[in-house]
Design an enzyme around this catalytic site. Structure first.
Site, short mmCIF file in Angstrom:
data_model
loop_
_atom_site.label_atom_id
_atom_site.label_comp_id
_atom_site.label_asym_id
_atom_site.label_seq_id
_atom_site.Cartn_x
_atom_site.Cartn_y
_atom_site.Cartn_z
N LEU A 55 -10.04 11.07 0.43
CA LEU A 55 -9.21 10.36 -0.46
C LEU A 55 -8.68 9.17 0.08
CD1 LEU A 55 -7.46 10.75 -3.21
CD2 LEU A 55 -5.57 11.64 -1.92
N ILE A 56 -7.89 8.79 1.13
CA ILE A 56 -8.00 7.85 1.60
C ILE A 56 -8.84 6.88 2.87
CG2 ILE A 56 -6.17 6.80 3.70
CD1 ILE A 56 -5.06 7.52 1.08
N GLU A 115 0.58 -1.56 0.23
CA GLU A 115 -0.23 -0.08 -0.21
C GLU A 115 0.79 1.21 -0.18
OE1 GLU A 115 -3.49 -0.49 -0.43
OE2 GLU A 115 -4.00 -2.16 0.37
#
Length: 196
Positions: A166-167, A92
């Site tokens: 976004l995350i 990730e």
């Protein structure tokens, strides 16, 4: 596949692809091969990935390394000294704003292997991936089949809800991976607006 020939000290390798494509499985395979060659490996996982506290793929494969050190961190600059380590493996990678720190480790003759998403749910590349890309000596793209039609190659990550953060870590409960045809015919209509 003899990936080890491509993994040289002082190089950065990058594995990209959509969710559920097998990027973490690929990293686990690399770790086992490096351990077989008696290399000291550190696996770095972001604390932003709240899905699971173990090193496990979406399909349930779990990392059971012999000698691999596992570190969870928010920033790579917090990892500390890696003087006795031969290889740094980061899952990730798009979660790490300071991913460019990998250049320092490559300059120290470490093997660097990164895996991350090819794009966000908005179909935009993550800035950390964009910044590290020019320094990668080897890039591999791993694809998968569309989760909607099961006919075409999927390269788009689509969030199932309207959250615009976004995350947002999650699995198939939050995301689907789809092909271009399904993106434009199904998901763009449902999730307006996706901007290119």
């Amino acid at each position: 596949m003899n990936i080890i020939r491509k993994l040289k000290p002082g190089t950065i390798s990058l594995v990209l692809g959509p969710m559920f494509a097998g990027k973490t499985t690929f990293l686990i395979h690399c770790i086992y091969m490096l351990e077989h060659l008696e290399k000291k490996v550190v696996f770095i996982k972001s604390t932003k990935n709240t899905r699971d506290k173990t090193i496990k793929t979406h399909s349930g494969i779990q990392l059971r390394p012999k000698h691999c050190k596992i570190i969870e961190s928010t920033q790579l600059s917090d990892v500390g000294s890696l003087t006795d380590i031969h290889a740094v493996v980061i899952d990730e990678a798009h979660f790490f704003d300071d991913l460019i720190k990998c250049r320092t480790w490559a300059d120290e003759e470490k093997i660097i292997i990164l895996a991350g998403l090819n794009a966000s749910f908005e179909q935009k590349m993550f800035p950390p991936i964009v910044r590290i890309f020019p320094y990668c000596s080897w890039v591999k793209y791993i694809g998968r089949t569309c989760m909607k039609c099961n006919r075409h190659n999927a390269c788009f990550n689509v969030r199932k809800n309207a959250d615009k953060t976004l995350i947002l870590a999650g699995g198939s409960e939050l995301y689907v991976t789809c092909c271009n045809n399904c993106l434009k015919n199904t998901f763009i209509k449902q999730l307006q607006p996706i901007k290119y």
